[in-house]
Design an enzyme around this catalytic site. Structure first.
Site, short mmCIF file in Angstrom:
data_model
loop_
_atom_site.label_atom_id
_atom_site.label_comp_id
_atom_site.label_asym_id
_atom_site.label_seq_id
_atom_site.Cartn_x
_atom_site.Cartn_y
_atom_site.Cartn_z
N LEU A 160 0.96 -1.32 -0.20
CA LEU A 160 0.09 -0.04 0.00
C LEU A 160 0.96 1.21 -0.07
O LEU A 160 1.42 1.50 1.00
CB LEU A 160 -0.92 0.03 1.18
CG LEU A 160 -1.76 1.31 1.22
CD1 LEU A 160 -2.97 1.19 0.37
CD2 LEU A 160 -2.50 1.29 2.68
N HIS A 211 5.71 1.87 13.27
CA HIS A 211 6.36 3.11 12.53
C HIS A 211 5.23 4.29 12.50
O HIS A 211 3.84 3.91 12.28
CB HIS A 211 7.29 3.01 11.19
CG HIS A 211 7.81 4.01 10.61
ND1 HIS A 211 7.29 5.18 10.39
CD2 HIS A 211 9.15 4.01 10.55
CE1 HIS A 211 8.52 5.96 10.06
NE2 HIS A 211 9.36 5.40 10.12
#
Length: 339
Positions: free
Chosen positions: A126, A230
Site C-alpha cells: 500500500l 512506525h
C-alpha cells in the site's frame, strides 16, 4: 478520475519510481529492476489464471489519475503466503518458572521463530504519493481491496494478514534488529530487508536463532519496540483495526512490527459490501460516497463516487463517465462499500 486497476508491464517505470520513493522497510517493493519486472509478469499471469484454490498468486493494482495518465499509488494482495518461499514470523509466548521450595514464580516472554501464517492471504504494497494523500484517497485505495476479496474469495486464504512496519530511524536502522545483527546475522537491517524483498531468504534459516529468545535478555530499546508500529504506519493500522484486524502475538523478525489478522468473512469491508445492478443515466444527487468496483477479474476497476443507494432497491443509477471508467454496461453489477 482516480481509477484502481491491475498493474501492467507498461507501468514498470512508475512502479520503479514508487519503489524508490517508498523508502526503507517497504519490503514488497525493493529497488531492483529484474525483481520488479518479474513481479509485474507474475501479477499479469495471476489475473488470467484459473484458480481452484489459492497458491502463490499475487494481485498488485495501481491507482491511476486518468486526467494525467500518471500512476500515483499501489495496493496489493497475496493469495497465500509461504507456499513457495518460507514466510517467517516471531511468535510471542510465555514461559513460566515456578519453585515451591523458594516460593518464586516468574513469567518470561519469549520470541519463537515460526511459519504459522503459511497459506494466509496478505494485504501488502500500500503506497500513495504525497500529493494525493487527501480527500480520503488513501482510505479508498486501502479499503478497495476488501471489495476484491469479497468478489473473489475463492482465490485467497481464509485468514488475511497484514504486516505493519516497525520502528526504525530515518537511516533505516531498527532497534529491534541491532541485537540480531550483532549476535547472529552480521549484516545491517537495510541489506537484510532488501534480501528478504528479493525472496533470497535462505540466510534466515541458516543464521537466525533456532531456539526461543528470552525478551528480557534483549537490550531495553529493542524490548520497547516489540509490537510497535512506525509513526507513518499508524493510520494504516488504525484503519485495519476498524475493519476487525487484531494482533495475535506475531511480530516481524527484523523490526518487531506487529502482524494483524482477520478471517476473510469477518472483515468489516467484506461483510458490508454489496452487489447492485447498474442503470446508466443521470444519477440523483447524494452526499454519500462509496468505493465502487466492477465484478471482473483481469479487467478489474475500482474508484469512489457519490451514489444514491436505497435499501429497498438493488439497482443504482450511475453516470456515463463512471460507467466508462469502470468498464460497465447497462445491467452489469457493481460491488459497493460506503467510504
Amino acid at each position: 478520475m482516480l481509477i484502481i486497476r491491475p498493474i501492467r508491464s507498461s507501468d514498470f517505470e512508475a512502479l520503479y519510481q514508487i519503489a524508490e520513493e517508498s523508502g526503507h522497510g517497504f519490503t514488497s517493493l525493493p529497488v531492483n529492476e529484474e525483481l520488479l519486472r518479474n513481479k509485474i509478469a507474475r501479477v499479469e499471469a495471476s489475473f488470467l489464471k484459473e484458480v481452484d484454490k489459492p497458491f502463490d498468486e499475487g494481485y498488485l493494482m495501481v491507482l491511476e489519475d486518468t486526467e494525467t495518465g500518471e500512476v500515483v499509488g499501489t495496493c496489493g494482495i497475496e493469495a497465500a503466503v509461504g507456499m513457495e518461499d518460507a514466510f517467517y514470523h516471531y511468535r510471542l509466548g510465555t514461559e513460566v518458572y515456578h519453585s515451591e521450595q523458594i516460593e518464586v514464580r516468574n513469567e518470561v516472554e519469549t520470541l519463537t521463530l515460526c511459519h504459522d501464517y503459511t497459506g494466509a492471504a496478505e494485504l501488502c504494497t500500500l503506497f500513495l504519493r504525497g500529493s494525493y494523500r487527501k480527500n480520503s484517497n488513501g482510505r479508498m485505495l486501502s479499503r478497495s481491496r476488501f471489495l476484491f476479496l469479497a468478489q473473489h474469495k475463492e482465490r485467497f486464504g481464509e485468514t488475511v494478514i497484514a504486516e505493519m512496519r516497525g520502528e526504525s530511524d530515518k537511516e533505516g536502522n531498527s532497534p529491534f534488529y541491532d541485537w540480531l545483527q550483532k549476535h547472529f546475522l552480521g549484516i545491517d537491517f537495510v541489506e537484510a530487508d532488501y534480501l528478504s524483498g528479493l525472496g533470497q531468504k535462505a540466510f534466515m534459516a541458516e543464521m537466525m536463532p533456532k531456539n526461543a529468545v528470552y525478551v528480557c535478555l534483549l537490550p531495553e530499546d529493542a524490548q520497547k519496540v516489540i509490537g510497535e508500529v512506525h509513526t507513518n504506519t499508524r493510520p494504516a493500522l488504525n484503519l485495519l483495526q476498524a475493519e476487525g484486524f487484531r494482533c495475535r502475538g506475531y511480530v516481524d523478525i527484523f523490526d518487531g512490527g506487529p502482524t494483524v489478522e482477520c478471517n476473510i468473512n469477518d472483515i468489516r469491508g467484506v461483510r458490508e459490501s454489496c452487489l447492485l445492478t447498474v442503470t446508466i443515466g443521470e444519477p440523483p444527487e447524494s452526499d454519500t460516497s462509496y468505493i465502487i468496483s466492477n465484478t471482473q477479474l483481469a479487467n478489474y476497476r475500482a474508484t469512489s463516487a457519490k451514489l444514491l443507494v436505497s435499501e429497498e432497491n438493488d439497482e443504482v443509477v450511475i453516470s456515463p463517465e463512471l460507467a466508462t471508467g469502470l468498464l460497465l454496461e447497462q445491467g452489469d453489477q457493481i460491488r459497493i462499500l460506503a467510504l
